[in-house]
Every structure is written in C-alpha cells, then in structure tokens.
Write an enzyme that holds these catalytic residues in place. Structure first.
Site, short mmCIF file in Angstrom:
data_model
loop_
_atom_site.label_atom_id
_atom_site.label_comp_id
_atom_site.label_asym_id
_atom_site.label_seq_id
_atom_site.Cartn_x
_atom_site.Cartn_y
_atom_site.Cartn_z
N TRP A 106 0.72 -1.13 -0.06
CA TRP A 106 0.12 -0.03 0.01
C TRP A 106 0.98 1.24 0.12
CZ3 TRP A 106 -5.18 1.36 0.11
CH2 TRP A 106 -6.11 0.38 -0.12
N VAL A 124 0.23 4.39 6.56
CA VAL A 124 -1.30 4.59 6.75
C VAL A 124 -1.82 5.88 6.89
CG1 VAL A 124 -3.22 3.92 8.23
CG2 VAL A 124 -1.30 2.34 8.11
N HIS A 165 -11.36 3.63 10.69
CA HIS A 165 -10.40 2.60 10.21
C HIS A 165 -8.69 2.79 10.54
CE1 HIS A 165 -9.00 -0.93 7.80
NE2 HIS A 165 -8.45 -0.02 7.29
#
Length: 161
Positions: free
Chosen positions: A26, A80, A87
């Site tokens: 990611w 992130v 989340h």
C-alpha cells in the site's frame, strides 16, 4: 513529525548482524522510498538485509514475528493515511501493538517505520525522499540494529557467567 528531542544520528557497529526489512505494498510511492533508504542504511552499517513484502499494515506483525525468530533485528515499513472512517485508528493501534508484542515475545528488536499520517504530503516529508525533512526508513534501521547491538552485549553476559 517530531518537534524536538530526536537523538543525533549514530552508526551502530552492525557488521555480521542480519536484518529483515518487511514492507507493505500500500502507498507504494512512499513505502518504496522508505525501503530504499532502509536497505541503504543497513548496508552502510554493515548488516546483511533481506526483504519481504506484505499487502498491508495489518499483515506486518505476523511476518515480522516469523522474521524475529531468524534475524538479529527486523524493520517494519508502511504508510497508513487517515481517511474519513475510524479504520485509521484501528489499523494504527493494531499494528503498533502487534509490533511491540513481537519484539517482546521474540526478544528481537523491531524498528517501527510505519508512518501514520494525515495526508500523502506529510508522508513524503517523513519518507527520506529528495528534500524530505525526515528519513524514517533510515531511523527505523538504525534503531533496530542499535538495539540488536546492545542486546548482544547483554546476552554476552550470560556466556561470561
């Protein structure tokens, strides 16, 4: 980003040590830079580095744990970015707790290079890229290998007794 109190960079004598670099897929633009900087730093310090890739941050702790059983140190890298749901908090808390648990359970230093940021610009500023203000890939490797060196000193006491 850290506002004050960051330690001066140092170079632990890591010759002969092994380090696993576990990275997420990611936010690849950011994580690829973190990984490049981490690998370069491991080489600079004399450690042998192996790479592992996982999909996302939630997959980091289990692979880091497996590596913690075989390497002198492990570094987890990811990014992130906050969204509009809770989340972000769940992922960040779970990953941090998981990585801490791995370090303690396995007795292996784990460098936490998982960026938890508001946006991609902030992530870039911490990634170690050109003109970035911080280099968290480098910092995570130095921290993990530095702890591994110190842990080696403590473990050597057992052999001495």
């Amino acid at each position: 980003m850290a506002s004050s109190g960051e330690p001066e960079p140092y170079s632990p004598q890591a010759e002969g040590l092994t380090v696993a670099i576990v990275s997420t897929r990611w936010n690849a633009r950011i994580v690829d830079t973190l990984r490049e900087r981490a690998l370069a730093t491991a080489r600079e310090l004399g450690a042998k580095a192996d790479e592992y890739l996982v999909d996302g941050a939630m997959e980091l702790p289990v692979v880091v744990q497996a590596c913690g059983r075989r390497y002198d140190a492990v570094v987890a890298l990811g990014c992130v970015i906050r969204g509009k749901t809770p989340h972000f908090e769940v992922v960040c808390d779970s990953v941090t707790s998981g990585l801490t648990r791995v370090a303690l359970d396995e007795g292996t230093p784990v460098g936490n290079g998982v960026l938890t940021v508001e946006d991609e610009d902030q992530a870039y500023e911490r990634s170690g890229g050109e003109d970035a203000k911080e280099d968290k890939g480098e910092a995570a490797v130095r921290a993990a290998l530095g702890a591994a060196v110190e842990l080696g000193k403590v473990r050597a006491l057992r052999a001495r007794d």
